[in-house]
Write a protein that holds these residues in place. Structure first.
Motif, short mmCIF file in Angstrom:
data_model
loop_
_atom_site.label_atom_id
_atom_site.label_comp_id
_atom_site.label_asym_id
_atom_site.label_seq_id
_atom_site.Cartn_x
_atom_site.Cartn_y
_atom_site.Cartn_z
N VAL A 82 0.84 -1.19 0.00
CA VAL A 82 0.00 0.00 0.00
C VAL A 82 0.88 1.24 0.00
N ALA A 83 0.69 2.11 -0.99
CA ALA A 83 1.59 3.27 -1.13
C ALA A 83 0.84 4.48 -1.67
N THR A 84 -0.35 4.77 -1.08
CA THR A 84 -1.04 5.99 -1.53
C THR A 84 -0.56 7.15 -0.65
N ASN A 85 -0.94 8.37 -1.04
CA ASN A 85 -0.57 9.52 -0.20
C ASN A 85 -1.72 9.90 0.74
N ASP A 86 -2.63 8.93 0.98
CA ASP A 86 -3.77 9.16 1.86
C ASP A 86 -3.62 8.21 3.06
N LYS A 87 -3.03 8.75 4.15
CA LYS A 87 -2.66 7.89 5.30
C LYS A 87 -3.82 7.12 5.91
N PRO A 88 -4.96 7.82 6.19
CA PRO A 88 -6.09 7.06 6.77
C PRO A 88 -6.56 5.95 5.84
N GLU A 89 -6.56 6.22 4.52
CA GLU A 89 -6.99 5.20 3.55
C GLU A 89 -5.98 4.04 3.55
N ASN A 90 -4.67 4.35 3.65
CA ASN A 90 -3.66 3.28 3.73
C ASN A 90 -3.99 2.35 4.90
N LYS A 91 -4.33 2.97 6.04
CA LYS A 91 -4.61 2.16 7.23
C LYS A 91 -5.87 1.33 7.04
N ARG A 92 -6.88 1.93 6.41
CA ARG A 92 -8.14 1.21 6.18
C ARG A 92 -7.90 0.02 5.23
N ILE A 93 -7.05 0.24 4.23
CA ILE A 93 -6.75 -0.85 3.28
C ILE A 93 -6.04 -1.99 4.03
N TRP A 94 -5.12 -1.62 4.93
CA TRP A 94 -4.41 -2.64 5.72
C TRP A 94 -5.41 -3.44 6.55
N GLU A 95 -6.37 -2.72 7.19
CA GLU A 95 -7.37 -3.41 8.03
C GLU A 95 -8.23 -4.35 7.20
N THR A 96 -8.59 -3.89 6.00
CA THR A 96 -9.43 -4.72 5.11
C THR A 96 -8.64 -5.96 4.69
N ALA A 97 -7.36 -5.77 4.36
CA ALA A 97 -6.52 -6.89 3.96
C ALA A 97 -6.39 -7.89 5.12
N ARG A 98 -6.17 -7.34 6.33
CA ARG A 98 -6.05 -8.18 7.54
C ARG A 98 -7.28 -9.06 7.71
N ALA A 99 -8.46 -8.44 7.56
CA ALA A 99 -9.72 -9.18 7.73
C ALA A 99 -9.82 -10.31 6.72
N ARG A 100 -9.15 -10.14 5.59
CA ARG A 100 -9.21 -11.18 4.54
C ARG A 100 -7.97 -12.08 4.57
N HIS A 101 -7.15 -11.91 5.58
CA HIS A 101 -5.94 -12.74 5.75
C HIS A 101 -4.96 -12.58 4.59
N ILE A 102 -4.87 -11.35 4.09
CA ILE A 102 -3.88 -11.05 3.03
C ILE A 102 -2.80 -10.20 3.69
#
Ligand code: SHN
Ligand code: NAI
Length: 195
Positions: A82-102
């Motif tokens: 994840v390498a966007t310039n939108d920090k909160p969105e980066n974190k949300r993407i990480w959480e979504t990935a986590r929930a999907r075990h990626i």
């Protein structure tokens, strides 16, 4: 203490998602392809740098999607960078990935990285990955240069010869291990003698 577990991934067997197509996205896709030229990569971002577009133009395994990240971009992906310039969105993407075990790497935010990229020394078939546990990527980069110069150039020949011996050796596993250790013991004995 560095508790990271190092592994070497066959990215050609996996599908990597990169979110963000700016400088950092370019650095990450370059690191991926330098190591694994046959990696399968999807990169999604509303704005994608020209350098990334030219890489994708000559590589059918790279798929570019020109829009913002959507959760379903994670479908059928094995890992995400994840390498966007939108920090909160980066974190949300990480959480979504986590929930999907990626597993996810989030540029700039070691705390929410499931894995780090490493600095890589390459000599033919030999590859040495370096991590400073996130303490100093610059030191990792410098060490790569130092090790690259220190490692002898004839390692490739040595590896090829040892592979030939390995393929030739008959007998059970234990006797093969003994023989290979005997042949290569000179590598460490020379060092001991020099002390
Ligand atoms: C944790 C980690 C997570 C990850 O990105 O995977 C991470 C995090 C961060 N990097 C930052 C900055 C820089 N990163 C580099 C370079 C590299 N960074 C790499 C890996 C890693 N970087 C992971 C840990 C690796 C380990 O364990 O040692 C390398 C090895 C591999 C690669 O990225 O491909 C590659 C060298 C490749 C090579 O050439 O060999 C340079 C130097 C340069 O480019 O010359 C700088 C600028 C100088 C400086 O700041 O040190 C910042 C601050 C950002 C800011 O200040 O805004 C953070 C965030 C933070 O630390 O908080
Ligand atoms: N440029 C650098 O050398 C460094 C940058 N950083 C940080 O890394 C992050 C990224 O930096 P750069 O790549 O330089 O930024 P950049 O501005 O060049 O690129 C940002 C990219 O993110 C994309 N993007 C924004 N929102 C998105 C979304 N919702 N979904 C998908 N893609 C989206 C943009 O379209 C663009 O492609 C920033 O937070 C920056 O602070 C950290 C260390 C060094």
């Amino acid at each position: 203490m560095n508790n990271l577990f190092p592994i070497f991934l066959k990215l050609e067997n996996l599908h990597t998602l990169i979110v963000g197509g700016g400088y950092v996205g370019l650095e990450k896709i370059t690191a991926v392809l330098d190591n694994s030229p046959l990696a399968r990569v999807t990169l999604v971002a509303p704005e994608i740098r020209e350098e990334i577009k030219s890489i994708a133009a000559t590589n059918s395994r790279i798929n570019l999607i020109t829009r913002k990240f959507a959760d379903d971009d994670l479908l059928e992906k094995d890992l995400v960078i994840v390498a966007t310039n939108d920090k909160p969105e980066n974190k949300r993407i990480w959480e979504t990935a986590r929930a999907r075990h990626i597993i996810a790497n989030v540029a700039d935010t070691p705390d929410i990285c499931d894995f780090y990229l490493s600095s890589v020394v390459r000599k033919g078939n030999l590859k040495v990955a370096i991590s400073t546990n996130g303490m100093s990527p610059t030191l990792a980069k410098r060490l790569k240069e130092v090790l690259g110069e220190a490692l002898p150039d004839n390692l490739e020949a040595a590896m090829e010869q040892l592979k030939a011996v390995r393929d030739m050796l008959k007998g059970d596993f234990a006797s093969k291990v003994d023989e290979l250790n005997r042949i290569t013991s000179v590598l460490t004995e020379e060092k001991k003698d020099a002390r």
